[in-house]
Design an enzyme around this catalytic site. Structure first.
Site, PDB file in Angstrom:
ATOM      1  N   THR A 145       0.820  -1.212   0.000  1.00 25.75           N
ATOM      2  CA  THR A 145       0.000   0.000   0.000  1.00 25.75           C
ATOM      3  C   THR A 145       0.849   1.256   0.000  1.00 25.75           C
ATOM      4  OG1 THR A 145      -0.146  -0.203   2.410  1.00 25.75           O
ATOM      5  CG2 THR A 145      -1.992  -1.049   1.121  1.00 25.75           C
ATOM      6  N   GLU A 198      17.840   3.185  -1.399  1.00 25.52           N
ATOM      7  CA  GLU A 198      17.426   1.836  -1.789  1.00 25.52           C
ATOM      8  C   GLU A 198      16.827   1.822  -3.189  1.00 25.52           C
ATOM      9  OE1 GLU A 198      15.511  -2.157   0.157  1.00 25.52           O
ATOM     10  OE2 GLU A 198      16.132  -0.456   1.373  1.00 25.52           O
ATOM     11  N   ASP A 202       9.377   1.216   5.343  1.00 20.79           N
ATOM     12  CA  ASP A 202      10.391   0.534   6.143  1.00 20.79           C
ATOM     13  C   ASP A 202      11.328   1.521   6.818  1.00 20.79           C
ATOM     14  OD1 ASP A 202       9.200  -1.710   5.150  1.00 20.79           O
ATOM     15  OD2 ASP A 202      10.854  -2.271   3.826  1.00 20.79           O
TER      16      ASP A 202
END
Length: 398
Positions: free
Chosen positions: A40, A166, A178
């Site tokens: 999501t 990332e 995260d």
């Protein structure tokens, strides 16, 4: 499971052994468990993670000569030495790409005061387990450099820089959940994050205070989000949003989902796209956004045990609509529920990794034993099972 804590002094001593001098400080950043809300975040929806007590701990010293030296006590690799002005994606696939990517992202964002560092790392966040070991490494690096170079960046901005590292340096198209969880969580709470405007709220979540336990079950099935499956789901969600003429799937209201699926199926057939696949992706994302809201409402009301069925519902959606589960994750869920767990689901990016199990505290040992026995009968390696205790986010520890 090994101890979740690495003493700061041990990491500082490791730094001295590697580099021959003392570090300027020691920092820690945790892994995370996502309670509900998968795939999501890049759809600008809602997520509800909490931080684990397991952390990446980094001893770091500032350098002013443009040299970046990186070492991990968790590998047998020698020190990696790089030049900060020559960092460029893509990363080489090693663990060093994560901290190097943070330095690159900081400098690309205009923080050229970051002129190098020596870093020594130890981590207790299980790798490949869907618990954000990479985000912990990114965030601990960002926080240490933020402090050492007096950048004055708030925690949410450090998270966004970790995400850019990332995405653009390592090459994994993750959302911001995260890194935000690692940077911003508070003990005894889950973090309700709106991935559109990045507002966040700490939602009380203390299972032990309600006579409950949340078990984290690492199946030991390694997953790698850079292998294309994650990117394919993201691309499918973006394609579906275009067909529905919305910016992101977050804009599809849950009450409008049946009509949206009808419109999407018709548009997909006209264009020759796979209407079943796209409709499944949309159904999962819109429903999981709704599940996040339901869990937040229950936690706000102090009804912690009542979130169990919502977690299980979320697992079915991930398994059947998004198709990112695996036999080991499904076995955790089915065996835990058969032993009396209140709810269970896989967590993280899928294709392996971990599941979470909500259980009455006095049944935690029985559920743990049942899951282990089920794995043994199926011929799977024994899973790692440990309590998921909502813990603090990134901080300086020495």
């Amino acid at each position: 499971m090994a101890s979740s804590a690495v003493p700061a002094e041990e990491v500082a001593e490791g730094f001295r052994e590697v580099y021959g001098t003392a570090p300027d400080g020691v920092w820690a950043a945790p892994g995370r468990v996502n309670l509900i809300g998968e795939y999501t975040d890049f759809n600008e929806g809602f997520v509800l993670p909490f931080a684990l007590p397991h952390t990446a701990v980094a001893a770091v010293a500032r350098r002013d000569d443009g040299v970046l030296r990186l070492h991990s006590a968790d590998t047998a690799l020698p020190v990696t030495e790089l030049r900060v002005d020559r960092l460029a994606p893509p990363a080489d696939g090693s663990w060093a790409g994560y901290p190097a990517g943070v330095v690159w992202a900081l400098r690309a964002a205009g923080h050229t005061a970051v002129t190098g560092a020596d870093l020594h790392l130890r981590s207790t966040v299980p790798t490949g387990a869907g618990l954000s070991s990479s985000a912990a490494l990114e965030v601990v690096t960002a926080l240490a450099l933020n402090d050492l170079f007096d950048l004055g960046l708030p925690a949410p901005e450090l998270a966004r820089l970790g995400q850019r590292a990332e995405n653009d340096f390592v090459g994994v198209p993750c959302g911001v959940m995260d890194q935000t969880a690692s940077a911003c969580c508070v003990a005894g709470h889950a973090l309700h994050l709106d991935c559109r405007d990045l507002t966040l709220r700490q939602v009380p979540f203390d299972p032990a205070a309600h006579g409950l336990a949340l078990l984290v079950v690492d199946t030991r099935v390694k997953h790698a989000l850079g292998d294309g499956a994650y990117a394919e789901r993201r691309a499918g969600c973006e394609q579906a949003a275009r067909m529905l003429r919305v910016s992101h799937l977050r804009d599809v209201a849950h009450e409008d989902l049946p009509d949206a699926l009808d419109r999407l199926a018709a548009a997909a057939r006209r264009s020759g796209a796979d209407d079943d696949r796209l409709c499944r992706y949309v159904r999962h994302v819109v429903s999981d956004d709704h599940r996040v809201r339901r869990v937040v409402e229950l936690l706000d009301a102090g009804e912690v045990g009542a979130i169990g069925p919502v977690l299980t519902e979320g697992h079915r959606s991930l398994r059947d609509d998004l198709c990112i589960s695996c036999p080991e994750l499904d076995l955790v869920v089915s065996s835990a529920l058969a032993a009396g767990a209140l709810g269970a689901r896989m967590t993280g990016g899928g294709f392996g990794g971990s599941a979470v199990v909500l259980v009455a505290a006095d049944r935690a040992e029985e559920v743990t034993r049942t899951v282990r026995d089920a794995f043994a009968r199926a011929g799977h390696p024994a899973p790692r099972i440990f309590p998921g205790v909502p813990s603090d986010g990134a901080r300086r520890v020495r």
